[in-house]
Design a protein around this motif. Structure first.
Motif, PDB file in Angstrom:
ATOM      1  N   LEU A 512      -0.289  45.317  75.471  1.00 37.84           N
ATOM      2  CA  LEU A 512      -1.121  46.180  74.638  1.00 37.84           C
ATOM      3  C   LEU A 512      -2.395  46.541  75.396  1.00 37.84           C
ATOM      4  O   LEU A 512      -3.015  45.676  76.036  1.00 37.84           O
ATOM      5  CB  LEU A 512      -1.490  45.466  73.334  1.00 37.84           C
ATOM      6  CG  LEU A 512      -0.320  45.037  72.449  1.00 37.84           C
ATOM      7  CD1 LEU A 512      -0.817  44.149  71.313  1.00 37.84           C
ATOM      8  CD2 LEU A 512       0.411  46.249  71.893  1.00 37.84           C
ATOM      9  N   ARG A 513      -2.789  47.820  75.310  1.00 39.50           N
ATOM     10  CA  ARG A 513      -4.043  48.272  75.927  1.00 39.50           C
ATOM     11  C   ARG A 513      -4.913  48.889  74.845  1.00 39.50           C
ATOM     12  O   ARG A 513      -4.599  49.951  74.312  1.00 39.50           O
ATOM     13  CB  ARG A 513      -3.761  49.295  77.022  1.00 39.50           C
ATOM     14  CG  ARG A 513      -3.074  48.725  78.246  1.00 39.50           C
ATOM     15  CD  ARG A 513      -3.072  49.747  79.387  1.00 39.50           C
ATOM     16  NE  ARG A 513      -2.400  49.233  80.556  1.00 39.50           N
ATOM     17  CZ  ARG A 513      -1.104  49.403  80.820  1.00 39.50           C
ATOM     18  NH1 ARG A 513      -0.364  50.090  79.957  1.00 39.50           N
ATOM     19  NH2 ARG A 513      -0.565  48.922  81.906  1.00 39.50           N
ATOM     20  N   GLY A 545      -6.557  39.779  78.495  1.00 34.39           N
ATOM     21  CA  GLY A 545      -7.271  40.366  79.616  1.00 34.39           C
ATOM     22  C   GLY A 545      -6.781  39.819  80.940  1.00 34.39           C
ATOM     23  O   GLY A 545      -5.584  39.761  81.213  1.00 34.39           O
ATOM     24  N   ALA A 546      -7.714  39.372  81.778  1.00 32.39           N
ATOM     25  CA  ALA A 546      -7.367  38.882  83.109  1.00 32.39           C
ATOM     26  C   ALA A 546      -6.992  37.404  83.098  1.00 32.39           C
ATOM     27  O   ALA A 546      -6.678  36.842  84.137  1.00 32.39           O
ATOM     28  CB  ALA A 546      -8.539  39.122  84.064  1.00 32.39           C
ATOM     29  N   GLN A 547      -7.043  36.762  81.938  1.00 35.67           N
ATOM     30  CA  GLN A 547      -6.714  35.332  81.877  1.00 35.67           C
ATOM     31  C   GLN A 547      -5.238  35.118  82.168  1.00 35.67           C
ATOM     32  O   GLN A 547      -4.395  35.970  81.912  1.00 35.67           O
ATOM     33  CB  GLN A 547      -7.050  34.770  80.496  1.00 35.67           C
ATOM     34  CG  GLN A 547      -8.511  34.915  80.117  1.00 35.67           C
ATOM     35  CD  GLN A 547      -8.770  34.436  78.698  1.00 35.67           C
ATOM     36  OE1 GLN A 547      -8.072  33.556  78.210  1.00 35.67           O
ATOM     37  NE2 GLN A 547      -9.749  35.036  78.055  1.00 35.67           N
ATOM     38  N   GLU A 585      -1.269  40.549  76.342  1.00 32.64           N
ATOM     39  CA  GLU A 585       0.150  40.508  76.672  1.00 32.64           C
ATOM     40  C   GLU A 585       0.837  39.317  76.006  1.00 32.64           C
ATOM     41  O   GLU A 585       0.279  38.223  75.916  1.00 32.64           O
ATOM     42  CB  GLU A 585       0.325  40.416  78.190  1.00 32.64           C
ATOM     43  CG  GLU A 585       1.768  40.532  78.651  1.00 32.64           C
ATOM     44  CD  GLU A 585       1.860  40.536  80.181  1.00 32.64           C
ATOM     45  OE1 GLU A 585       2.921  40.930  80.695  1.00 32.64           O
ATOM     46  OE2 GLU A 585       0.877  40.145  80.849  1.00 32.64           O
ATOM     47  N   ILE A 586       2.055  39.570  75.526  1.00 40.57           N
ATOM     48  CA  ILE A 586       2.904  38.538  74.931  1.00 40.57           C
ATOM     49  C   ILE A 586       4.234  38.522  75.675  1.00 40.57           C
ATOM     50  O   ILE A 586       4.804  39.583  75.956  1.00 40.57           O
ATOM     51  CB  ILE A 586       3.166  38.826  73.434  1.00 40.57           C
ATOM     52  CG1 ILE A 586       1.944  38.501  72.592  1.00 40.57           C
ATOM     53  CG2 ILE A 586       4.358  38.044  72.925  1.00 40.57           C
ATOM     54  CD1 ILE A 586       1.751  37.034  72.303  1.00 40.57           C
TER      55      ILE A 586
END
Length: 607
Positions: A512-513, A545-547, A585-586
């Protein structure tokens, strides 16, 4: 009169013998359900079969064919229908079709009754168009069957061929909605109804053009078949007896029940369906309306479903089709279809016999309600999955909007969002990419969530407009709104579904964005639906995010029982979360063992 073969000479597992046995059971159950003065009785509703449906005539036709004219139990439902005022009858094309078959099935010497039924048949008014194309197709088949003379028959046939040209995809799927244009909806139950009607028309006319449509439509239908005799899952009347009986009657007309064809795909499918039907019969001998329904439950039913009506319809068209087998069969060889890009449907094969049917871009629902969420046409979902005869994944449902908001796990595979108090769902996609390699098949989709419930306005103008739409326009304005549902502009999504070639593994990845600073709440992260008694090994992770990806355990998933058409359907998801700006993200991976067993421990199912 059709009676079961008890000579012992036939194969007890042969399709003809199984069909005879099934029809004998249905005849006994319908006869037991008829009452003097009431005709066909509905055990669920506790009253005579709905007068505005077609249960009475279906029961009359079935009992006449299966028990013979000398057993006058068929007269009870017929007299009940004849005694119903014409203004209350409803479902005119269905009753007109059944009356035509009933007239043909009457014995010699019943000329007075035949003339009366012909008059009642003509009083069942046919319209040029209906909201659902399957109704219009039925009306035009009635016109073809009744056409008297070469010129009227040619006009009726030409009209039917125009319908089929307009309402079949290049791969052979029947388009039930809209009347023209894109996107299109191809629910499996109504495709099977269209298949049956075209088989009837082809048998009556011998027209090669109808036979060509039959082969395409049959090949498309085979895309839905599994080894357990299931052939549905997409759209309205999901896995319902109505669609099943239309398919079975069509296959019977196409000579799939003949013993010299017993190893052909049609006969194998018929045997699987009949076995499932008879093993799941109700205690009163009637058939449940879908695989999940029990004697006292309306599990997975639509509001228009009636136990007595669908059983009478099934018995009537099957008994009639079975009685036509002595005449020349309709040619129906076919090469199975594996996908239909126009309809957005793919049949994927994985290892260990895994079968997954995927809806890709999504299809438009006819109804756009302000109170009920329609998820059965959603794209980006596996709407049916099975290993052999074992169902692994239930189809989506139609559910009350407030119930969905209170427990988002009811949404199953469909991602659900709240923005400003408005529900949106990721049901439709603008782009679809299908790729195959040595590891398997992947489907990548891109799109935005659409509004899930119709905006409700209490203004006087709005109430007048909707009243006029309902009473004068037959809901045309509402159906137009269903084709133009507003998107959630602040969110884009990319979804990937993958089935592995060598193992029974299904992978689901959603990226998702979020754009802008509006608050968007993701209500069912990691949402998915499974048959709970056939639990897979399950891995679920998420990334903000970036995690990096964080793995989630079974105790973090909420579970809810689903009112689906497949037994033991359950939905799972994580707790709602506000989406951060940027990416979210999933990932979900499901892996079934080769022979799924119902005794799997829940505690070990998601590591």
């Amino acid at each position: 009169m059709i009676a079961p073969d008890t000579s012992g000479a036939s194969d007890p597992d042969g399709v003809d013998v199984m069909l005879d046995r099934c029809l004998a059971g249905l005849a006994a159950a319908l006869a037991a359900a008829t009452r003097p003065g009431a005709g066909l009785w509905d055990a669920v509703e506790g009253r005579p079969s709905a007068p505005d449906h077609y249960g009475q005539l279906g029961a009359a036709l079935a009992l006449l064919i299966l028990r013979g004219a000398q057993d006058e139990c068929w007269r009870e439902p017929l007299d009940a229908w004849l005694g119903t005022p014409r203004s209350r009858r409803g479902h005119a094309p269905f009753n007109r079709f059944l009356l035509h078959l009933l007239e043909e099935s009457l014995p010699d010497g019943a000329d007075d009754l035949r003339r009366r039924l012909a008059g009642e048949r003509r009083a069942c008014e046919l319209h040029s168009r209906y909201p659902s194309n399957n109704w219009t197709l039925l009306a035009n088949v009635c016109r073809l069957l009744e056409a008297d003379g070469a010129a009227p028959r040619r006009r009726a046939l030409d009209r039917l061929l125009v319908d089929l040209e307009r309402w079949t995809t290049a791969a052979g799927g029947f388009v039930d909605f809209p009347f023209h244009g894109n996107p299109i909806a191809t629910p499996s139950a109504y495709h099977h109804k269209a298949l049956f009607l075209v088989a009837v028309a082809a048998r009556r006319t011998g027209d090669a053009r109808l036979e060509a449509y039959l082969r395409r439509m049959l090949a498309w239908s085979a895309m839905f078949w599994d080894e357990g005799g299931h052939a549905g899952g997409l759209g309205r009347s999901s896995h319902a007896l109505y669609g099943d009986s239309c398919l079975l009657a069509a296959l019977t007309l196409l000579a799939g029940a003949r013993e010299d064809r017993r190893d052909q795909p049609m006969a194998l499918m018929m045997r699987s369906m009949l076995k499932r039907w008879m093993e799941g019969a109700r205690s009163d001998g009637l058939l449940p309306l879908n695989p999940a329904a029990a004697d006292d439950r309306r599990q997975g039913w639509d509001g228009y479903m009636r136990l007595s009506v669908y059983n009478a319809w099934a018995a009537a068209i099957l008994a009639w089709a079975h009685g036509q087998e002595e005449s020349a069969p309709v040619p129906a060889s076919f090469d199975p279809v594996e996908s239909d890009a126009e309809a957005g449907i793919h049949r994927l094969r994985g290892g260990d016999g895994l079968l997954v049917l995927v809806s890709t871009r999504g299809q438009p629902p006819q109804a756009f309600s302000s109170s009920e969420a329609e998820l059965r046409y959603a794209g980006g979902v596996p709407f049916h999955a099975a290993c052999g005869t074992t169902v692994l994944c239930p189809p989506a449902v139609r559910i009350d909007g407030e119930a969905l908001r209170a427990e988002p796990a009811h949404a199953g595979w469909t991602p659900l969002f709240d923005c400003g108090g408005v529900l949106y769902a990721l049901t439709d996609f603008e782009r679809c990419d299908v790729r195959e390699d040595e590891t398997g098949t992947s489907i990548t989709l891109e799109g935005r969530p659409l509004r899930l419930l119709r905006a409700e306005s209490g203004s006087l103008c709005s109430r007048i407009r909707r009243g006029l739409d309902w009473r004068l326009l037959d809901g045309a304005l509402g159906r137009r709104e269903a084709l133009h549902r507003p998107p959630l502009t602040g969110l884009r999504a990319r979804l990937t579904l993958m089935v592995e070639r060598e193992r029974s593994v299904l992978r689901y990845r959603l990226l998702l964005r979020k754009e802008g600073n509006a608050r968007i709440r993701y209500l069912n992260p990691g949402g998915h639906a499974l048959v709970a008694s056939r639990m897979p090994e399950r891995a679920l992770g998420l990334r903000r995010g970036a995690q990096g990806m964080t793995m989630c355990g079974a105790d973090e998933l909420r579970e809810v029982a689903l009112q689906a058409s497949i037994r033991d359907a359950a939905g799972w998801c994580l707790s709602p979360t506000d989406l951060p700006e940027g990416e979210f993200e999933i990932e979900l991976a499901l892996s079934w063992i080769q022979d799924p067993r119902p005794s799997r421990s829940r505690s070990s199912s998601s590591r």
